[in-house]
Design a protein around this motif. Sequence first.
Motif, short mmCIF file in Angstrom:
data_model
loop_
_atom_site.label_atom_id
_atom_site.label_comp_id
_atom_site.label_asym_id
_atom_site.label_seq_id
_atom_site.Cartn_x
_atom_site.Cartn_y
_atom_site.Cartn_z
N THR A 31 0.90 -1.07 0.13
CA THR A 31 0.13 -0.05 0.03
C THR A 31 0.91 1.06 0.01
N PRO A 32 1.25 1.66 -1.16
CA PRO A 32 2.07 2.96 -1.24
C PRO A 32 1.85 4.24 -0.31
N ALA A 33 0.68 4.64 -0.21
CA ALA A 33 0.49 5.63 0.84
C ALA A 33 0.82 5.24 2.21
N LEU A 34 0.28 4.30 2.75
CA LEU A 34 0.54 3.93 3.90
C LEU A 34 2.12 3.37 4.23
N ASN A 35 2.68 2.94 3.10
CA ASN A 35 4.00 2.50 3.20
C ASN A 35 4.72 3.99 3.55
N GLY A 36 4.48 4.89 2.62
CA GLY A 36 5.14 6.25 2.66
C GLY A 36 5.07 6.60 4.09
N LEU A 37 3.77 6.78 4.55
CA LEU A 37 3.54 7.41 6.05
C LEU A 37 4.41 6.89 7.07
N LEU A 38 4.40 5.40 7.14
CA LEU A 38 5.22 4.67 7.99
C LEU A 38 6.57 4.76 8.00
N ARG A 39 6.95 4.95 6.66
CA ARG A 39 8.40 4.89 6.44
C ARG A 39 8.95 6.23 7.12
N ARG A 40 7.96 7.44 7.23
CA ARG A 40 8.52 8.55 7.67
C ARG A 40 8.79 8.51 9.10
N ALA A 41 7.84 7.82 9.78
CA ALA A 41 8.08 7.48 11.19
C ALA A 41 9.43 6.52 11.58
N ALA A 42 9.54 5.66 10.40
CA ALA A 42 10.77 4.67 10.76
C ALA A 42 12.18 5.60 10.77
N ALA A 43 11.87 6.69 9.87
CA ALA A 43 13.28 7.51 9.51
C ALA A 43 13.79 8.01 10.97
N ARG A 44 13.10 8.09 11.87
CA ARG A 44 13.74 8.58 13.14
C ARG A 44 14.65 7.59 13.84
N TYR A 45 14.37 6.31 13.43
CA TYR A 45 14.96 5.12 14.16
C TYR A 45 15.97 4.52 13.25
N VAL A 46 15.84 4.47 11.84
CA VAL A 46 16.27 3.85 10.66
C VAL A 46 17.25 4.94 9.89
N ASP A 308 5.85 12.68 13.32
CA ASP A 308 6.71 12.37 12.21
C ASP A 308 5.95 12.25 10.72
N VAL A 309 4.90 11.40 11.17
CA VAL A 309 4.00 11.21 9.90
C VAL A 309 3.46 12.37 9.11
N VAL A 310 2.97 13.35 10.10
CA VAL A 310 2.22 14.50 9.59
C VAL A 310 3.01 15.66 9.52
N GLY A 311 4.37 15.51 9.84
CA GLY A 311 5.21 16.74 9.67
C GLY A 311 5.62 16.86 8.26
N GLU A 312 6.19 18.17 7.93
CA GLU A 312 6.58 18.42 6.54
C GLU A 312 8.04 18.28 6.54
N ALA A 313 8.89 18.36 7.44
CA ALA A 313 10.35 18.49 7.26
C ALA A 313 10.62 16.93 7.32
N ALA A 314 11.66 16.29 6.73
CA ALA A 314 12.21 15.14 6.69
C ALA A 314 13.00 15.01 8.11
N VAL A 315 13.20 13.82 8.89
CA VAL A 315 13.53 13.37 9.92
C VAL A 315 15.06 13.33 9.72
N ASP A 316 15.86 13.88 10.79
CA ASP A 316 17.29 13.99 10.60
C ASP A 316 17.74 13.80 12.14
N SER A 317 17.83 12.51 12.59
CA SER A 317 18.08 12.08 13.91
C SER A 317 19.45 12.67 14.42
N VAL A 318 20.37 12.49 13.56
CA VAL A 318 21.94 12.76 13.75
C VAL A 318 22.14 14.34 14.24
N SER A 319 21.17 15.14 13.86
CA SER A 319 21.12 16.61 14.41
C SER A 319 20.93 16.74 15.58
N ALA A 320 20.09 15.60 16.42
CA ALA A 320 19.85 16.00 17.47
C ALA A 320 20.62 15.62 18.73
N TYR A 321 21.91 14.89 18.16
CA TYR A 321 23.08 14.66 19.01
C TYR A 321 23.96 15.67 19.26
#
Length: 322
Positions: A31-46, A308-321
């Motif tokens: 399901t492309p739409a669902l996959n894309g949304l959850l992938r945005r959430a996963a980007a914080r940890y992957v 993260d799912v509804v946010g506009e900016a891409a997640v960049d976890s490294v910047s938080a360190y």
Amino acid sequence: MIQIIDWERQATEALKSIARRQDLKAHVERTPALNGLLRRAAARYVAGATREEGIEAARRLLAKGYAVSLEYIGENTTDAAECEAAAGEMAALVGELGELGITARVSFDLSHIGLAADDGLAYEQLLRLTRHARELGIEPFVSMEESAKTGRILDVYKRAAISDSGIGITLQAHLNRTPGDLAGLEGIGGPIRIVKGAYQEPAEVAIGRSEALNERYLQLVEAALAQGRRVSVATHDEALIEAVIARGWASHGVEFELLYGIRPDLAGKLKASGYPVRVYVTYGEEWYLYLCHRIAEFPPNLYRALADVVGEAAVDSVSAYD
């Protein structure tokens, strides 16, 4: 009388069950739409889908003063050709790290490289990978999986560690068998990574999050140090971390290891206090299970995932360190 519902415990159990639902995983993937949304959430940890993205996150963390572990995520691969392809990706990761002169640890899930198909295949590929890693100054490490695989993982690990004593192994504190497993490793292998354990297990084989689990965790750290090993205290539990520091272990072969994207504030605080800190960085397409486990470990992360799912900016976890 109003009954207070332990929603966090229930949410944890539900998420761990969802993680193992292959039908749900398949639905997300097709399901492309669902996959894309959850992938945005996963980007914080992957760190990303590709090796290049994983290595880039590692380089940036190293520049900030952190040690790093890298893992190409995936498990329960039953097709031998796919296992060999996964091992090929891991060998490429090790090779590229070596070429770039990056000092790192690389972890392997044995069921990703053969255990789900054949123990002998897992052993052969682990041995090739660890030899390749050691030649390039990369530290090889074996990850841990569900309790049903623990005995086989340890058997393969012990066989490989006879040939190369520098291979590390991960142990899960919540499993009742783990103190005996650690004792059985006396004189075998290299460093130990101790985690609480993320998998949903039957009550007869594991204990839940509790003071008893914390006490067992500390006993395992002490026992591993008594064996003369380097120990990665892999937890985000500040009470446990404070107990390790209070007992003086942080200056005797112990490092603190935290998962990428989880508690960068804690990682920074520990590093600023002079303690060695390692960040465990993952990459790859098999992010569904990993995302479920990261949220299950701390259910309030679900709110962060929604943001993260509804946010506009891409997640960049490294910047938080820091």
